[in-house]
Design a protein around this motif. Structure first.
Motif, PDB file in Angstrom:
ATOM      1  N   VAL A 168      -6.520   0.712  -1.336  1.00 53.34           N
ATOM      2  CA  VAL A 168      -7.620  -0.249  -1.223  1.00 53.34           C
ATOM      3  C   VAL A 168      -7.549  -1.246  -2.373  1.00 53.34           C
ATOM      4  O   VAL A 168      -7.767  -2.446  -2.189  1.00 53.34           O
ATOM      5  CB  VAL A 168      -8.989   0.471  -1.201  1.00 53.34           C
ATOM      6  CG1 VAL A 168     -10.133  -0.524  -1.257  1.00 53.34           C
ATOM      7  CG2 VAL A 168      -9.103   1.373   0.017  1.00 53.34           C
ATOM      8  N   GLU A 169      -7.232  -0.752  -3.549  1.00 58.78           N
ATOM      9  CA  GLU A 169      -7.156  -1.615  -4.734  1.00 58.78           C
ATOM     10  C   GLU A 169      -6.090  -2.698  -4.594  1.00 58.78           C
ATOM     11  O   GLU A 169      -6.293  -3.818  -5.056  1.00 58.78           O
ATOM     12  CB  GLU A 169      -6.864  -0.776  -5.980  1.00 58.78           C
ATOM     13  CG  GLU A 169      -8.004   0.124  -6.395  1.00 58.78           C
ATOM     14  CD  GLU A 169      -9.169  -0.654  -6.972  1.00 58.78           C
ATOM     15  OE1 GLU A 169      -8.953  -1.504  -7.849  1.00 58.78           O
ATOM     16  OE2 GLU A 169     -10.295  -0.411  -6.507  1.00 58.78           O
ATOM     17  N   ASP A 182      -7.881  -6.701   2.399  1.00 60.10           N
ATOM     18  CA  ASP A 182      -9.011  -5.777   2.544  1.00 60.10           C
ATOM     19  C   ASP A 182      -9.097  -5.161   3.943  1.00 60.10           C
ATOM     20  O   ASP A 182     -10.163  -5.139   4.558  1.00 60.10           O
ATOM     21  CB  ASP A 182     -10.336  -6.470   2.201  1.00 60.10           C
ATOM     22  CG  ASP A 182     -10.383  -6.929   0.757  1.00 60.10           C
ATOM     23  OD1 ASP A 182      -9.830  -6.227  -0.108  1.00 60.10           O
ATOM     24  OD2 ASP A 182     -10.954  -8.002   0.494  1.00 60.10           O
ATOM     25  N   CYS A 183      -7.961  -4.667   4.439  1.00 65.15           N
ATOM     26  CA  CYS A 183      -7.941  -4.089   5.780  1.00 65.15           C
ATOM     27  C   CYS A 183      -7.943  -2.556   5.766  1.00 65.15           C
ATOM     28  O   CYS A 183      -7.746  -1.931   6.804  1.00 65.15           O
ATOM     29  CB  CYS A 183      -6.744  -4.606   6.571  1.00 65.15           C
ATOM     30  SG  CYS A 183      -5.153  -4.049   5.945  1.00 65.15           S
ATOM     31  N   CYS A 202       0.808  -1.225   0.000  1.00 66.49           N
ATOM     32  CA  CYS A 202       0.000   0.000   0.000  1.00 66.49           C
ATOM     33  C   CYS A 202       0.845   1.280   0.000  1.00 66.49           C
ATOM     34  O   CYS A 202       0.510   2.244  -0.683  1.00 66.49           O
ATOM     35  CB  CYS A 202      -0.966   0.023   1.174  1.00 66.49           C
ATOM     36  SG  CYS A 202      -0.180  -0.019   2.799  1.00 66.49           S
ATOM     37  N   VAL A 248     -10.161   0.671   5.322  1.00 61.59           N
ATOM     38  CA  VAL A 248     -11.576   1.035   5.380  1.00 61.59           C
ATOM     39  C   VAL A 248     -11.715   2.532   5.644  1.00 61.59           C
ATOM     40  O   VAL A 248     -10.753   3.212   5.997  1.00 61.59           O
ATOM     41  CB  VAL A 248     -12.300   0.234   6.487  1.00 61.59           C
ATOM     42  CG1 VAL A 248     -12.266  -1.255   6.186  1.00 61.59           C
ATOM     43  CG2 VAL A 248     -11.704   0.528   7.851  1.00 61.59           C
ATOM     44  N   CYS A 250      -4.560  -3.810  -1.647  1.00 64.23           N
ATOM     45  CA  CYS A 250      -4.509  -4.520  -0.355  1.00 64.23           C
ATOM     46  C   CYS A 250      -5.014  -5.952  -0.506  1.00 64.23           C
ATOM     47  O   CYS A 250      -6.176  -6.176  -0.866  1.00 64.23           O
ATOM     48  CB  CYS A 250      -5.336  -3.786   0.688  1.00 64.23           C
ATOM     49  SG  CYS A 250      -5.295  -4.589   2.304  1.00 64.23           S
TER      50      CYS A 250
END
Length: 86
Positions: free
Chosen positions: A51-52, A57-58, A15, A60, A54
């Protein structure tokens, strides 16, 4: 809203380099997002790049920092030194 990284982060390092505002940095236990620098990629990309990429999916929305798309765009303009066009 600014984004935040939850404790599900596996510190995979994907990220941080994707953030156009350098808002992501290593924290004590996992990566963190500086809300003063996070624009959710508004002004740079259509989708939040962190986000794309990760894999767990952590990343938010931060429920404590409510920002509209217009506010995020103004932050983007401020961060990039561009004048606000009215």
């Amino acid at each position: 809203m600014a984004l935040m990284i939850t404790d599900e982060c596996i510190n995979c390092d994907v990220c941080q380099p994707e953030c156009p505002n350098s808002a992501i940095s290593p924290g004590e236990e996992y990566y963190e997002i500086n809300p003063d620098l996070c624009t959710e990629c508004v002004g740079h990309h259509e989708e939040s790049q962190c986000v794309e990429v990760c894999p767990v999916d952590c990343i938010v929305l931060n429920p404590d920092i409510a920002e509209t798309r217009e506010q995020l765009y103004k932050k983007y303009l401020d961060l990039t030194g561009q004048a606000v066009q009215e």
